[in-house]
Design an enzyme around this catalytic site. Structure first.
Site, PDB file in Angstrom:
ATOM      1  N   TYR A 167     -17.340   1.680  64.837  1.00 48.16           N
ATOM      2  CA  TYR A 167     -16.266   1.439  65.807  1.00 48.16           C
ATOM      3  C   TYR A 167     -15.385   2.681  65.920  1.00 48.16           C
ATOM      4  CZ  TYR A 167     -11.720  -0.333  67.454  1.00 48.16           C
ATOM      5  OH  TYR A 167     -10.541  -0.501  68.121  1.00 48.16           O
ATOM      6  N   LYS A 204     -14.828   5.288  69.000  1.00 50.15           N
ATOM      7  CA  LYS A 204     -13.480   5.408  69.570  1.00 50.15           C
ATOM      8  C   LYS A 204     -13.042   6.882  69.627  1.00 50.15           C
ATOM      9  CE  LYS A 204     -11.024   2.304  70.669  1.00 50.15           C
ATOM     10  NZ  LYS A 204     -10.906   1.597  71.964  1.00 50.15           N
TER      11      LYS A 204
END
Length: 344
Positions: free
Chosen positions: A143, A147
């Site tokens: 994640y 990002k």
């Protein structure tokens, strides 16, 4: 944002059916905007809202949601707890590149990204971290890794000369009413007897951010984003500005719902190495059986290290200050989950 023209009172929220997205949409409606929601699902009907469903990687799919729109808020992301690497890459990176292209083609002037403070976190103590910190060379999970890619693309696309301006807001530990992750997962863990132990000495300070404060930060970013603004192409940490011991925060939620707070300690290094050994075992067994452990090195790091961030840049350049205190946020959140309260 203050102009009266129709386009400037219309915006698009990507991921508007999600937890943060719904709170943002509600606040925008209160401010007199008409709102387009671009999402993979429609979860509610509301006056002043038009829904669009699309594959974020298809510019032709995305474009209709950006017509006559001045501001796009990008809040869509798979849940951080997901282990679907391909989905993270598709939504956070490939999809975001498509969104940037579609914004430019549709004449959108402002793109406000919901990024994450985890883009500078590597799993070791981080105290009062500023936006000047470099991106994590070893992100704690996929994640965070995607990002970082996403934020770089959005900030690189900033081009005031062509009337296209971008900014990234980096919240940390979002919580609040309707949150589908933190409280339900916490209650389920308590019910199954997994919340008796805390990792470390319980003193590690962490930022948690009430959802209304994130919404406030996003809207301030949009309002301050114009060609001569110092915020163009920059990232801003948005938190409650009240670092709290990680286990104290979880305990407040648990006790508020009539569950016992964790009372036993596991030394941090012991917990980390046990989680590391478990991850090795999972890797060895992968050809034969699929196991998805919840006790992972990444989660141990999140629970046992200091990681909180400075909001000074947001205060100075956005005029940000939290609109809801941490204690009030906890109270509101607990009240919204009375159906999960333990009886007796």
């Amino acid at each position: 944002m203050a102009t009266r023209s129709r386009a400037h009172k219309k915006c698009t929220v990507i991921g508007g059916s999600g937890f943060l997205g719904q709170h943002l949409v509600q606040k925008l409606l209160e401010k007199g905007f008409t709102v387009n929601i671009l999402d993979v699902r429609k979860t509610f009907d509301k006056q002043g809202v038009q829904f669009f469903t699309a594959d974020l990687c298809s510019k032709e799919d995305v474009l209709p949601a950006f017509q006559d729109v001045s501001v796009v808020f990008h809040c869509a992301s798979p849940a951080p707890s997901s282990d679907n690497r391909e989905l993270f890459y598709k939504v956070n990176y490939t999809g975001t590149k498509t969104i940037i292209e579609a914004c430019k083609e549709a004449g959108v002037q402002k793109l406000v990204l919901t990024s994450s403070a985890s883009v500078v976190f590597e799993g070791t103590d981080l105290k009062n971290g500023s936006e000047d910190l470099p991106y994590a060379e070893k992100p704690i999970d996929y994640y965070s890794q995607t990002k970082i890619l996403q934020e770089k693309e959005v900030l690189r696309a900033n081009n005031p000369d062509e009337n296209f301006m971008t900014v990234a807001i980096r919240p940390h530990g979002i919580f609040g009413p309707q949150d589908p992750h933190l409280v339900p997962v916490l209650v389920q863990a308590a019910k199954s007897g997994k919340m008796e132990f805390m990792i470390g000495d319980g003193k590690n300070l962490v930022d948690f951010t009430y959802v209304d404060n994130v919404v406030h930060g996003l809207i301030l970013a949009a309002e301050n984003l114009h060609p001569n603004s110092p915020i163009c192409g920059k990232a801003y940490h948005i938190t409650n500005d009240e670092p709290i011991p990680f286990w104290t925060f979880l305990s407040q939620l648990l006790v508020g719902l009539n569950y016992e707070a964790p009372k036993y300690h596991i030394p941090y290094l012991l917990a980390y190495y046990l989680a590391f050994l478990l991850s090795l075992l999972v890797l060895i067994l992968k050809p034969f059986v699929t196991i998805k452990p919840t006790f992972t090195p990444m989660r141990v790091a999140l629970a046992g290290t200091f990681h909180y961030y400075s909001c000074e840049r947001a205060k100075k350049e956005l005029g940000y200050k939290p609109v809801v205190s941490l204690s009030e946020g906890v109270k509101n959140t607990v009240q919204s989950f009375t159906h999960l309260r333990q009886s007796g």
